[in-house]
Write a protein that holds these residues in place. Structure first.
Motif, PDB file in Angstrom:
ATOM      1  N   PRO A  62      -7.845  20.195 -20.633  1.00 33.26           N
ATOM      2  CA  PRO A  62      -7.610  19.153 -19.690  1.00 33.26           C
ATOM      3  C   PRO A  62      -7.288  17.575 -20.050  1.00 33.26           C
ATOM      4  O   PRO A  62      -7.402  17.203 -19.022  1.00 33.26           O
ATOM      5  N   ILE A  63      -7.100  17.711 -20.738  1.00 30.16           N
ATOM      6  CA  ILE A  63      -6.427  16.343 -21.979  1.00 30.16           C
ATOM      7  C   ILE A  63      -4.971  16.831 -22.319  1.00 30.16           C
ATOM      8  O   ILE A  63      -5.108  17.739 -23.242  1.00 30.16           O
ATOM      9  N   LYS A  64      -3.988  15.974 -22.816  1.00 29.08           N
ATOM     10  CA  LYS A  64      -3.051  15.943 -23.369  1.00 29.08           C
ATOM     11  C   LYS A  64      -3.061  16.275 -24.422  1.00 29.08           C
ATOM     12  O   LYS A  64      -1.709  16.532 -24.641  1.00 29.08           O
ATOM     13  N   ALA A  65      -3.820  15.198 -25.472  1.00 30.50           N
ATOM     14  CA  ALA A  65      -3.677  15.582 -26.890  1.00 30.50           C
ATOM     15  C   ALA A  65      -3.955  16.701 -27.474  1.00 30.50           C
ATOM     16  O   ALA A  65      -3.692  17.010 -27.706  1.00 30.50           O
ATOM     17  N   LEU A  66      -5.126  17.341 -26.701  1.00 26.55           N
ATOM     18  CA  LEU A  66      -5.191  18.099 -26.488  1.00 26.55           C
ATOM     19  C   LEU A  66      -3.940  19.471 -26.578  1.00 26.55           C
ATOM     20  O   LEU A  66      -3.950  20.774 -27.242  1.00 26.55           O
ATOM     21  N   SER A  67      -3.643  19.284 -25.390  1.00 25.27           N
ATOM     22  CA  SER A  67      -2.100  20.205 -24.896  1.00 25.27           C
ATOM     23  C   SER A  67      -1.061  19.738 -25.879  1.00 25.27           C
ATOM     24  O   SER A  67      -0.389  21.094 -26.763  1.00 25.27           O
ATOM     25  N   ASN A  68      -0.866  18.842 -26.465  1.00 31.24           N
ATOM     26  CA  ASN A  68       0.187  18.234 -27.511  1.00 31.24           C
ATOM     27  C   ASN A  68      -0.504  19.703 -28.898  1.00 31.24           C
ATOM     28  O   ASN A  68       0.337  19.908 -29.592  1.00 31.24           O
ATOM     29  N   GLN A  69      -1.987  19.061 -29.515  1.00 29.64           N
ATOM     30  CA  GLN A  69      -2.386  19.863 -29.979  1.00 29.64           C
ATOM     31  C   GLN A  69      -1.624  21.499 -30.232  1.00 29.64           C
ATOM     32  O   GLN A  69      -1.685  22.501 -31.409  1.00 29.64           O
TER      33      GLN A  69
END
Length: 978
Positions: free
Chosen positions: A83-90
């Protein structure tokens, strides 16, 4: 004991299992799968979709990683959505480490890395857009992992999850990973309906046990075994003060400088606790006690951005240190390397020195108002064990991997944007779920700080409750509707919408509503018997009285509305020098207009009063049309900034009034007729006569009948509402689609074929590529030429009212607009006003009003100004500005793809290049902090260490913490953050 044959068969079965994809996957792990992981992976291997609902930290993502492993084994693609970009990056970093960077891609709207890779991590919006565009990237797609799928309940963006689930090809297996929800079976049944065979796997077991505590004063008590002790301790604190439980008075004085824990004010501004109130232990005391008890690292949740930053300052004031010298050196070195590309003047505006000082002590804050780079540094240092406590808002609980040994909740209430409300059991579980690191901690700890009015049993109930149903937030939008209509036609679209989880839940609720209606109808019959009057029809009498009352209220409202409208229109006609009489407000009496009226949501006029004050008056300060009573000369370059200027101006007003100078003639804004008011007045007289002549008017039991009638009316209203719910829940989603089609047809976006079927008109094509809360308004602005003829910087500013929503009750007034955009903003406001009128007619939610609060900051940034200069006077914090700027980049990119004008497309591309710089794009280099210390560990000051020799780190891709519109964080912070 098993015999040899049994042992042989077991060994053979193990050998056979190792030949399967699941067996090979298990053998690659350095831990054994839990039962629920084994069950879910086996279902996936057998060809089923799976829904996994398990607590935070239980290891759900292993099932998603097995789906990626299966795709690799079968030669198909796997998409991992978050749902969020920070989690996608991680997740991108995790999967790249497992499968090699050449096999993993990342797509988050503003980042595109290796997009055709067999494993691609992306935000859910990116996948939705791919499906609508029928992208070739979808070829050979075998598995889609939907992490944090419970996010579909989010009222702003949750519909995206359902769109993806509905539109993915049948050949794609979906792995849905969710936090613990009580209606997992219901959600699984819907998935089974729309996706085919789906197995539901639920686990409520936490791999790391969670202990629940309450901190009273500075003493920690177990929540579930010490209810009496907790209450007794609270009584001591209430009776004798916080000092009775070993809170250091010197510490109280130190922390009170930051305003924490203040009681009633004493003489000369001193602070003393109220005599019967419990004062929480100051934050440094809490951390000192937890450190002594071995409960760090911890996440300390405070539902306020400002309070999070304040907490760090309090700890610095108290000289709290949670790191040793070597750790502090590593932190300084890492910060220096990570921020090497940020200009010094920008760092100063970001409060870099205090932020770095807190980090070197092992203390940090984390919230949406921070610069994304700073947040990433905090996350990385926390995950490396160098930061010991993070003061955070609720956004940290949404999937970002920052596990801690303990979680602290300072309050059990939060500000939801309108009022303070208690946190729900689901929110409590989501927050405390961060406590306990699998493979590191034997147990996790959740600590609630005792506050006045708390009850230990109610806290225990909150902590132990396990009913968190998942409700759909799915509703068709303008963009969704035109995309569906264009691809599938009206009939197929209706069937798609009716297959949504929202409709699935609505249909299931109708049965219980029908039973409730039947019960209430019986009660209504009893009320009717009780209010029967022997003199006449009491219902008829009561309805006459109600009609009279409502008409009297309407007449009063109409009169006020007419007066307000007259005042608004006449204010627009005033000119500098007009003297008006202000009947009320801060400075009633004569005042002179000193500037042209400012047009916005309402008209505002600058005046100087007789008391030499510069004020702003609006229609609220007048009871009707505003007419000048005299004239006074206003100097050409009058500003009103100095007291002398204002005194001179008020003296001119006195002279003008004394000389009785004739006022300037002002044309009447429009001729008003009061026929409607007159007709209402006649109708009031008629109804009053009917009421007074009705037989029931003289009944001696009239008051008893009125009470029963009131109950009957209330229950009938509730019953009618239930009937409307039943009606509305039948095909409710398709009905919303029809309302949208009618509005779009009114605007020309939809036309009818010769057979009468709706289809997308050419003018509606741009709307297919515009996403967001104001999608139709952007399309209207594009068609009206709002963006035409602007240079790149002005184009950036012009886009902001269409994408920005500030944390204010109303749109701010601007005296001037960048690049002379004031006229265009006025036209945009007119488009918005027409659109919302149409939305009200068609009973659709209204598009948010354009917000000009970002215009000047982004215009300055586009012109190359520093961060400090760009934010000057705007009230924006760096994190909000960066997030809003990235939304502007995304919106400009959409505009470039939506327009058919090559000049506007080139202008949008140029505008993106102007604002895509500096802190907006600077991202964390995720290397090991230890690598930044030189051999002597002497990297102890910003600007020293190996970066001074090797230069700045290579440029990194930009990131963001959230796709949500600015000002719409998952948790609205307290008032002190606004």
């Amino acid at each position: 004991m098993p015999g040899f044959a049994d042992q042989y068969l077991a060994a053979k079965a193990r050998q056979e299992h190792l030949k399967t994809p699941l067996g090979r996957f298990e053998s690659s792990l350095d831990f054994r799968l839990d039962d629920f992981q084994q069950e879910a992976c086996q279902a996936l291997q057998d060809g089923h979709g799976v829904l996994v609902a398990a607590p935070t930290g239980a290891g759900k993502t292993v099932v998603g990683e097995f789906a990626v492993f299966l795709a690799r084994t079968q030669g198909t693609k796997a998409f991992y959505t978050t749902p969020i970009k920070a989690l996608s990056n991680q997740k991108y970093r995790d999967l790249a480490a497992l499968h090699g960077a050449e096999n993993v891609g990342l797509l988050t709207g503003d980042i595109s890395i290796n997009p055709e890779a067999p494993i691609t991590v992306m935000t859910t919006e990116v996948l939705r857009n791919m499906l609508y565009a029928q992208s070739d990237t979808l070829d050979r797609l075998g598995y889609v992992v939907m992490d944090e799928v419970h996010y579909l309940a989010d009222r702003f963006r949750g519909a995206v999850w359902e769109e993806v689930i509905i539109h993915l090809p049948d050949s794609v297996s979906i792995v849905s990973l969710s936090a613990t929800i009580s209606n997992a079976e219901e959600f699984g049944q819907w998935l089974d309906t729309v996706r085919g065979s789906t197995r539901v796997v639920v686990s409520e077991h936490r791999p790391v046990p969670l202990w629940q505590h309450v901190l009273v004063g500075s003493h920690l008590y177990d929540l579930f075994s010490d209810d009496t002790t907790i209450s007794r301790a609270a009584d001591i604190v209430r009776r004798e003060g916080a000092d009775s439980l070993a809170v250091n008075p010197d510490l109280l004085r130190a922390t009170s400088r930051r305003g924490y824990g203040r009681g009633k004010r004493g003489p000369r501004g001193s602070h003393r606790p109220g005599p019967s109130r419990i004062r929480r232990a100051p934050r440094p005391v809490v951390l000192r006690e937890m450190d002594g008890a071995g409960l760090l690292p911890a996440i300390y949740f405070i539902f306020s951005r400002a309070a999070c930053d304040d907490a760090v300052s309090q700890c610095i004031d108290y000289d709290l240190r949670l790191t040793d010298q070597r750790q502090a050196q590593l932190i300084r070195a890492y910060i220096a390397e990570a921020t090497a590309g940020v200009e010094l003047k920008d760092l100063r505006v970001l409060g870099f020195d205090e932020w770095r000082e807190g980090l070197t002590r092992g203390i940090a804050s984390h919230h949406a108002g921070m610069l994304p780079l700073f947040k990433e540094i905090v996350e990385h240092l926390f995950s490396e064990g160098l930061v010991k406590v993070v003061f955070a808002t609720e956004t940290l609980s949404l999937g970002i991997n920052m596990p801690a040994r303990s979680v602290v909740l300072e309050k059990l209430a939060k500000f939801n944007g309108e009022q303070h409300v208690d946190i729900s059991p689901g929110e409590y579980t989501q927050l405390t779920g961060r406590a306990g690191r699998r493979g590191i901690d034997v147990e996790g700890h959740a600590v609630v700080l005792w506050n006045e009015g708390m009850d230990a049993k109610s806290i225990a109930g909150l902590a132990s409750r396990r009913t968190y149903p998942l409700y759909s937030s799915f509703k068709p939008t303008y963009n969704m509707s035109v995309n569906l209509l264009s691809q599938f036609g009206a009939e197929r679209t209706r069937s798609i919408l009716e297959s949504s989880f929202a409709q699935f839940q609505a249909d299931r609720s109708v049965v219980s509503l029908a039973g409730k209606i039947r019960r209430q109808e019986k009660a209504l019959a009893g009320y009717e018997r009780s209010m029967t009057c022997h003199l006449g029809d009491y219902v008829e009498y009561a309805e006459l009285k109600y009609a009279l009352n409502q008409l009297e209220k309407k007449t009063s409202r109409d009169r006020k509305l007419a007066n307000r409208s007259a005042a608004e229109e006449s204010l627009q006609l005033l000119l500098p020098g007009d003297v008006v009489d202000v009947p009320w407000g801060k400075s009633p009496g004569p005042a002179v207009v000193v500037a042209k009226p400012e047009l916005g949501v309402s008209v505002r006029v600058s005046v100087v009063t007789m008391s030499a004050h510069l004020r702003h008056v609006t229609a609220r300060d007048f009871s009707g049309e505003v007419e000048p009573v005299s004239r006074a000369r206003v100097p050409k370059h009058f500003t009103g900034r100095t007291p002398q200027e204002r005194r001179d101006m008020s003296s001119r007003v006195r002279d003008a009034l004394a000389e009785q100078r004739p006022p300037r003639e002002v044309s009447t804004p429009r001729q008003r007729t009061f026929g409607t008011v007159d007709r209402d007045r006649d109708e009031i007289q008629r109804l009053r006569g009917l009421v007074e002549s009705h037989p029931c008017h003289g009944c001696s039991e009239r008051e008893d009948h009125a009470r029963w009638f009131h109950r009957w009316t209330k229950l009938r209203r509730e019953t009618d509402a239930l009937r409307r719910q039943v009606d509305s829940r039948t095909n409710t989603i398709a009905q919303r689609f029809e309302q949208i089609l009618r509005l779009l047809e009114e605007y020309g976006y939809i036309r009818r074929t010769t057979a009468g079927a709706p289809e997308l008109a050419p003018i509606g094509e741009p709307l297919r590529k515009l996403y967001g809360e104001r999608d139709l308004l952007i399309a209207q602005a594009l068609n009206a030429g709002y963006f035409q003829g602007l240079d790149s910087a002005a184009l950036c500013a012009a886009m902001t009212p269409l994408i920005y929503t500030g944390k204010r009750d109303e749109t701010p007034f601007l005296r001037t607009y960048p690049a002379d955009l004031g006229g265009r903003v006025g036209e945009l406001h007119g488009l918005w006003s027409d659109l919302t009128s149409a939305e009200r007619r068609h009973r659709l939610p209204e598009t948010p009003v354009p917000d000009v609060g970002l215009m000047w900051p982004l215009y300055r940034w586009a012109r190359g100004d520093s961060l400090a200069r760009s934010l000057e006077g705007s009230g924006l914090v760096a994190g909000d500005f960066v997030r809003a700027t990235k939304q502007a980049i995304d919106a400009l990119d959409q505009l470039g793809h939506a327009t058919g004008d090559p000049h506007l497309r080139a202008g949008a591309e140029a505008a993106i290049r102007l604002i895509k710089r500096g802190v907006v794009v600077h991202e964390l280099d995720s290397a090991d902090p230890a690598a930044y210390a030189d051999e002597s560990g002497a990297a102890d000051a910003w600007g020293g260490g190996p970066w001074a020799r090797d230069g700045a780190p290579p440029a990194a891709e930009e990131t963001d913490d959230d796709d949500r519109p600015a000002g719409e964080d998952p948790v609205e912070e307290d008032e002190d953050a606004r």
